[in-house]
Write an enzyme that holds these catalytic residues in place. Structure first.
Site: not given
Ligand SMILES: NC(=O)c1ccc[n+]([C@@H]2O[C@H](COP(=O)([O-])OP(=O)(O)OC[C@H]3O[C@@H](n4cnc5c(N)ncnc54)[C@H](OP(=O)(O)O)[C@@H]3O)[C@@H](O)[C@H]2O)c1
Length: 312
Positions: A176, A58, A204, A206-207, A156-157
């Site tokens: 994860q 990241y 991962y 989750p939203l 993960s993955n």
């Molecule tokens: N292991 C892997 O390969 C892998 C891959 C992807 C992610 N991850 C990890 O998983 C974490 C979570 O996944 P993610 O961040 O990709 O996706 P996510 O948590 O599903 O979605 C994040 C997005 O949701 C929006 N959001 C968050 N809270 C909100 C709220 N209360 N109201 C409205 N919008 C909201 C944010 O928008 P804004 O940007 O506008 O704030 C953000 O861009 C990552 O940060 C990372 O640490 C791991």
């Protein structure tokens, strides 16, 4: 905030954790503001979040550096810091997945330096390289664990077959994988395996990478350089159909006197095997809202009504 034990470990995490791929994640998103990113992490820690998820890739180390700077303001012993490695970015023009033991050892050392920590609580093999046997890659992580540089091992993955191979000696504490209301594929095989084998499942996305935040419309366009352009949920007809479902979930959230993102996070926490969620975000207002999901509970009837919407 509620807390729970990570499987096969003696430490607790907040059920609402924090994903930090936007924090310094210049390689994944456009216009990332580093000060907002640090505020996002600081706010989470002030609100009782103790589980921080980052990765070396990241921002090519920048997320770890920024997280590390904020961590110094808090008591490290209260926190569970997770990071990930396997993407060899020594040569920026040619980032390669690399699971060789010598590379993973180097990656762990570099992550510790960036985070300014002596150990991380959880270290994930981020992506399999499909070449190095898991006996070697996970074997090296087990040695790093014995040496006290990492306290537990995640992965993960991976497919079910890969997870089984990686966990042949029972070394894996956390899986994860993608999982959300809009992507339930993990329920077929990965989630049941983790339940049967005492592995914490940390979803991962989750939203659904922001779709369950509720701010997307049919007219929304992702910026050039936003990694989510490669995610099928954001593409073509699937995007339009998904937004119809999102509208129904939003109405359900209102009827339960909550918000859509809180509904989505609490729903995941209600699934057996899911121990914590790690929502991401660019600003501190996001985590202020998201921590409230920790206290939401569902009746069996409510879960069944949600299933009806999701299965349409
Ligand atoms: N292991 C892997 O390969 C892998 C891959 C992807 C992610 N991850 C990890 O998983 C974490 C979570 O996944 P993610 O961040 O990709 O996706 P996510 O948590 O599903 O979605 C994040 C997005 O949701 C929006 N959001 C968050 N809270 C909100 C709220 N209360 N109201 C409205 N919008 C909201 C944010 O928008 P804004 O940007 O506008 O704030 C953000 O861009 C990552 O940060 C990372 O640490 C791991």
């Amino acid at each position: 905030m509620n807390y729970t034990k990570l499987k096969k470990s003696n430490f607790e995490v907040s059920t609402i954790g924090l994903g930090t791929n936007t924090v310094g994640g210049h390689n994944l998103f456009q216009n990332v503001n580093e000060r907002d990113g640090k505020d996002f992490v600081r706010e989470a820690l002030n609100l009782g979040v103790t589980f921080i998820d980052t990765a070396d890739i990241y921002g090519l180390g920048r997320s770890e550096e920024l997280v590390g700077e904020v961590l110094k303001e808090f008591n490290r012993d209260d926190l569970v810091i997770a990071t990930k490695g396997s993407q060899n970015f020594t040569n920026l023009d040619d980032v390669k997945t690399d699971n060789r033991p010598e590379y993973l050892r180097e990656a762990v050392e570099k992550s510790l330096q960036r985070l300014q920590l002596d150990y991380v609580d959880l270290y994930y093999l981020h992506f399999p390289d499909n070449v190095t046997p898991f006996a070697e890659s996970i074997g090296e992580l087990a040695r790093l664990k014995e040496e006290g540089k990492i306290r537990s091992i995640g992965i993960s993955n991976v497919s079910l077959e890969q997870l089984k191979e990686a966990n042949v000696h029972g070394d894996i504490s956390v899986l994860q994988s993608p999982y959300s209301m809009l992507d339930r594929s993990a329920e077929e095989a990965l989630l049941p395996y983790t339940i049967e084998n005492e592995i914490s499942f940390i979803p991962y996305g989750p939203l659904a990478f922001g779709l369950l935040g509720g701010g997307f419309t049919k007219e929304s366009k992702l910026e050039a350089g936003d990694w989510r352009q490669s995610v099928p949920l954001f593409q073509g007809e699937q995007f339009i159909q998904t937004l119809d479902k999102v509208e129904q979930l939003k109405e359900f959230a209102v009827s339960k006197e909550t918000t859509l993102p809180n509904l989505a996070l609490a729903w995941l926490l209600a699934q057996k095997g899911v121990d914590a969620v790690i929502p991401g975000g660019k600003r501190k207002e996001r985590i202020r809202e998201n921590v409230q999901a920790s206290d939401i509970r569902f009746t069996r009837e409510e879960l069944s009504l949600i299933d009806d919407i999701l299965n349409k």
